[in-house]
Design an enzyme around this catalytic site. Structure first.
Site, short mmCIF file in Angstrom:
data_model
loop_
_atom_site.label_atom_id
_atom_site.label_comp_id
_atom_site.label_asym_id
_atom_site.label_seq_id
_atom_site.Cartn_x
_atom_site.Cartn_y
_atom_site.Cartn_z
N ARG A 101 43.71 30.75 52.41
CA ARG A 101 44.51 30.85 51.18
C ARG A 101 45.00 32.29 50.93
O ARG A 101 45.00 32.76 49.79
CB ARG A 101 43.73 30.38 49.96
CG ARG A 101 43.39 28.92 49.95
CD ARG A 101 44.65 28.06 49.88
NE ARG A 101 44.33 26.71 49.47
CZ ARG A 101 43.94 25.75 50.30
NH1 ARG A 101 43.84 25.99 51.59
NH2 ARG A 101 43.68 24.55 49.84
N SER A 104 43.58 23.00 43.35
CA SER A 104 42.31 23.74 43.28
C SER A 104 42.52 24.99 42.43
O SER A 104 43.38 25.81 42.74
CB SER A 104 41.88 24.20 44.67
OG SER A 104 41.79 23.12 45.54
N GLU A 134 42.07 30.71 42.58
CA GLU A 134 43.07 30.58 43.64
C GLU A 134 44.46 30.67 43.02
O GLU A 134 45.41 31.09 43.65
CB GLU A 134 42.87 29.20 44.29
CG GLU A 134 43.47 29.08 45.67
CD GLU A 134 44.20 27.79 45.87
OE1 GLU A 134 45.37 27.71 45.48
OE2 GLU A 134 43.59 26.86 46.44
#
Ligand code: EPU
Length: 336
Positions: free
Chosen positions: A161, A236, A332
């Site tokens: 990520r 997420s 995130e």
């Protein structure tokens, strides 16, 4: 290309936060983008699909919506093709296009919200595949000079990520197009991710096609993740934390069932969803917002919650995870 005033961003961010842009402009070509940046290259909020941001207040910036469209095949090889996709294309529309043409490689990334131009920034990933696996290069415009630069895979420092566009080059470039390599023959299917195998078994498919894999992924995602068109969310909210093996061993004494995946020789990745569930937050609802009941990693806006509400909840979760597991949860999602 018109700069508009006082525009609601409610339908331009998947959390559905009703904040207002004092100034807003949508660009449909690289030329338009260069023109806007030539006049205004500081104090910008660049908006792609709005799927990875939590807007906590009215942005005090020019909101620049990247709406450049187009998909074209640029090279054809024996078993592969290369496709150039403009930044403003919706990610899942691109996946659907590739499946219709029977081009393989991104079927596991079906139904991920967001646009093509923002996908490399956080190296989107799901069910055993990451964007970097099919990425060849991208074109990006230098915000200050408006020069176009090509970044090949090695330039991008892709990680979990993460990429150079989130680190050293944060807020320095705007990605305008991406070149992907997809297979036309002998597709390499990635079906080992546990839940995909189960899903294929359930529908009795032994020799799946890329279209079958996509259907399985869509079915798993629909069963766990809320549709942002119905319930505001940003997928997420936290990254899965990576901890040292030593730290992990200490934790297993107290939590023998803690799930984990090998990350490097000396570290493991632990699912944040599990930690949040054990901490008692799964399905918790506070008025208009809360934690999704089927996947604890997803924070949701049921109605008119504010970004500040969600931010406060995320902080409570981070504090609890620190106290219970001594693990720092990183968000995130970009908080603005
Ligand atoms: N789990 C729980 N409770 C929960 C959620 C998860 O116990 O409420 C545990 C389960 O043990 C499960 C494990 O966590 O086996 C992993 O769950 P899942 O397969 O749903 O994946 P994840 O680690 O929670 C990651 C990505 C998702 C991606 C899935 C599938 C991150 C931060 N998230 O989630 O990405 O779809 O894997 O590959 O890496 C996103 O980034 O927006 C996103 C949805």
């Amino acid at each position: 290309m018109l700069i508009k005033k006082n525009i609601s961003l409610k339908h331009l961010n998947t959390f559905g936060m009703d904040v207002k842009a004092k100034e807003f402009v949508s660009v449909e070509s690289e030329l338009d983008l260069a023109k806007v940046l030539a006049i205004n290259s500081s104090n910008l909020l660049v908006l792609g699909g709005g799927s990875n941001m939590l807007l906590t207040e009215d942005p005090d910036a020019l909101v620049l919506h990247i709406n450049i469209k187009g998909i074209e095949v640029v090279s054809i090889f024996k078993n592969n093709i290369r496709v150039k996709v403009a930044a403003g294309e919706n990610w899942h529309d691109f996946v659907s296009w590739s499946l219709k043409k029977n081009y393989g490689g991104i079927e596991n990334l079906s139904l991920i919200p967001g646009n093509v131009g923002t996908a490399p920034i956080q190296n989107i990933g799901a069910y055993g595949v990451e964007l970097k696996d099919v990425f060849i290069s991208c074109e990006a415009m230098d915000i200050k000079t408006q020069e176009q630069r090509t970044f090949v895979k090695d330039d991008c420092n892709f990680g979990y990520r993460n990429s150079i566009f989130k680190e050293e080059l944060k807020d320095k470039y705007i990605i305008t197009s991406v070149i992907f390599e997809l297979s036309t023959l002998h597709h390499k299917l990635k079906k080992n991710y546990g839940t995909i195998e189960n899903e294929l078994k359930n529908v009795r498919i032994n020799n799946p096609t890329i279209q079958d894999i996509s259907k399985a992924v869509i079915s798993i995602r629909n069963s766990k993740l809320p549709n942002p068109k119905i319930i505001g969310n940003s997928g997420s909210f936290f990254k899965n934390p990576i901890i040292s093996i030593e730290r992990f061993k200490v934790l297993t004494n107290k939590f023998p069932k803690i799930p984990h995946y090998k990350f490097t020789e000396s570290s493991v990745k632990v699912p944040a969803g599990w930690l949040i569930e054990v901490a008692g937050f799964k399905g918790k609802r506070i008025g208009n917002y809360g934690v999704h009941d089927k996947q604890a990693l997803v924070l949701v806006n049921y109605g008119n919650a504010s970004g500040k509400d969600i931010l406060e909840l995320s902080k409570k979760i981070q504090e609890a995870i620190l106290i219970i597991f001594d693990i720092v949860l990183e968000s995130e999602v970009n908080i603005l």
